[in-house]
Design a protein around this motif. Structure first.
Motif, PDB file in Angstrom:
ATOM      1  N   UNK A  82      81.657 129.254   8.248  1.00 37.69           N
ATOM      2  CA  UNK A  82      80.554 129.871   8.979  1.00 37.69           C
ATOM      3  C   UNK A  82      79.235 129.256   8.496  1.00 37.69           C
ATOM      4  N   UNK A  83      78.695 128.330   9.294  1.00 35.82           N
ATOM      5  CA  UNK A  83      77.479 127.622   8.853  1.00 35.82           C
ATOM      6  C   UNK A  83      76.259 128.549   8.806  1.00 35.82           C
ATOM      7  N   UNK A  84      76.300 129.626   9.612  1.00 36.27           N
ATOM      8  CA  UNK A  84      75.119 130.502   9.628  1.00 36.27           C
ATOM      9  C   UNK A  84      74.901 131.170   8.261  1.00 36.27           C
ATOM     10  N   UNK A  85      75.995 131.386   7.520  1.00 35.62           N
ATOM     11  CA  UNK A  85      75.811 132.010   6.200  1.00 35.62           C
ATOM     12  C   UNK A  85      75.387 130.989   5.133  1.00 35.62           C
ATOM     13  N   UNK A  86      75.475 129.701   5.479  1.00 34.71           N
ATOM     14  CA  UNK A  86      75.051 128.672   4.514  1.00 34.71           C
ATOM     15  C   UNK A  86      73.531 128.522   4.484  1.00 34.71           C
ATOM     16  N   UNK A  87      72.885 129.070   5.511  1.00 33.06           N
ATOM     17  CA  UNK A  87      71.444 128.856   5.670  1.00 33.06           C
ATOM     18  C   UNK A  87      70.648 129.308   4.447  1.00 33.06           C
ATOM     19  N   UNK A  88      71.021 130.456   3.864  1.00 38.51           N
ATOM     20  CA  UNK A  88      70.245 130.983   2.730  1.00 38.51           C
ATOM     21  C   UNK A  88      70.294 130.027   1.533  1.00 38.51           C
ATOM     22  N   UNK A  89      71.494 129.509   1.250  1.00 41.89           N
ATOM     23  CA  UNK A  89      71.609 128.577   0.112  1.00 41.89           C
ATOM     24  C   UNK A  89      70.913 127.256   0.413  1.00 41.89           C
ATOM     25  N   UNK A  90      71.007 126.838   1.676  1.00 37.75           N
ATOM     26  CA  UNK A  90      70.315 125.606   2.079  1.00 37.75           C
ATOM     27  C   UNK A  90      68.808 125.776   1.892  1.00 37.75           C
TER      28      UNK A  90
END
Lengths: 252, 99
Positions: free
Chosen positions: A191-199
């Protein structure tokens, strides 16, 4: 779409980013600012081409229509490509190339790190192999963003302009849709949308160290999932695909 | 960066690589980089892309203190006739390996 068609589409999205960015970096061959950087750019570019080969080869097998990695790379038209709009943006100056690279390296690092846990064994192995390369790519590109941002007035201005110019291409990378959802549900994709915070954390710390301003989210463009690309991709494909199209099955 | 073109070039670093089977770092060459961290990544790209190394040292070329060619006479020549300093009269068993 059936399961295989969804996986094929998903693999194209992963592989096309690598193929097009590899081609973009290859455009620096013979033109890099210094010899050392020329070798670095070609190393990163060839890593990406290697990743593209693995992913497109696998995509061809999943599709089951007899297309191999070369046919997928050299005989698809603009609308059939699934790479992010960010990836196909022209190299511009060295600052823009490095800004684009840093934005993508951080994203790809998080995405492939998650994909190492994919239930699809082939995909998880490709991700694990690529992750070592990506770890280095990210170090290299963020080093340059930091040094140019926190460098001279001129290098700072160029790097800030590059970040500003590319900022609107970022939201597309974190979009979810039916294909992404299905892959997450199957335990194959991430799920790329949850990667946004770490990015965001990664990027913020790089921008801070580089004394660069994080741009406001004022604009964004999308379309790669539907094959709606910027005008730049066609020119890139024309150069990349010319030889195999002019001389099909040429050997060298 | 200074306006002067020679000074505005990136500083030179000397690169030392320890190969997989090597026991110590060997001078591999030199390269330009903006700072030490970038010199390390440049060295990785320039000198280890065919798996030549497992460890890299970089040293600013200006930090290397070198003997000068004029010292050749008094530095080295007095040793030429002191054969007894060389342990060449011993047979080293194979089991000892590298010495």
């Amino acid at each position: 779409m059936n399961d295989n068609e969804i996986l094929f589409e998903y693999l194209l999205r992963l592989g096309d980013n690598c193929a097009i960015l590899g081609q973009r970096l290859a455009e620096w061959c013979g033109k890099a600012p210094v010899l050392e950087e020329e070798l670095a750019l070609m190393n990163v570019g060839l890593d990406l081409v290697g990743q593209a080969r693995l992913l497109l080869d696998y995509a061809g097998k999943v599709e089951g229509a007899g297309r191999d990695e070369d046919q997928l790379a050299f005989f698809r038209d603009t609308q059939e490509w699934r790479n992010f709009l960010l990836i196909e943006q022209p190299n511009g100056d060295f600052a823009k190339t490095m800004a684009r690279q840093m934005i993508f390296d951080c994203f790809q690092y998080l995405q492939f790190e998650a994909l190492t846990a994919s239930k699809d064994k082939t995909l998880s192995e490709i991700a694990a192999k690529s992750l070592k390369e990506i770890t280095y790519h990210r170090r290299h590109s963020s080093n340059w963003v930091i040094r140019l941002g926190d460098g001279t007035d001129e290098s700072h201005a160029k790097m800030q302009a590059a970040i500003d110019e590319l900022w609107g291409f970022i939201p597309e990378m974190f979009d979810m849709d039916a294909v992404e959802d299905a892959m997450v549900a199957a335990g194959i994709g991430t799920d790329v949308s949850v990667l946004r915070a770490r990015w965001d954390d990664m990027i913020n710390s790089i921008l801070t160290e580089a004394t660069l301003q994080r741009p406001e989210d004022t604009w964004s463009v999308r379309g790669s999932r539907e094959g709606k690309h910027s005008e730049h991709l066609g020119f890139l494909l024309a150069e990349m695909q010319f030889l195999p199209r002019a001389y099909p099955d040429a050997k060298w | 960066m200074p306006e002067n073109s020679t000074e505005s070039e990136l500083p030179l670093y000397e690169v030392f690589i320890r190969s997989k089977n090597g026991l110590h770092h060997k001078h591999a060459g030199s390269l330009h980089a903006p700072d030490a961290e970038m010199a390390l990544t440049n060295a990785r790209d320039v000198y280890t892309r065919r798996s030549e190394g497992v460890s890299i040292w970089v040293v600013k070329a200006t930090d290397v203190v070198a003997s000068s060619p004029e010292d050749k006479g008094n530095f080295y020549e007095p040793n030429d006739d002191k054969l007894y300093r060389h342990p060449t009269f011993y047979n080293i068993p194979d089991e000892v390996g590298h010495m």
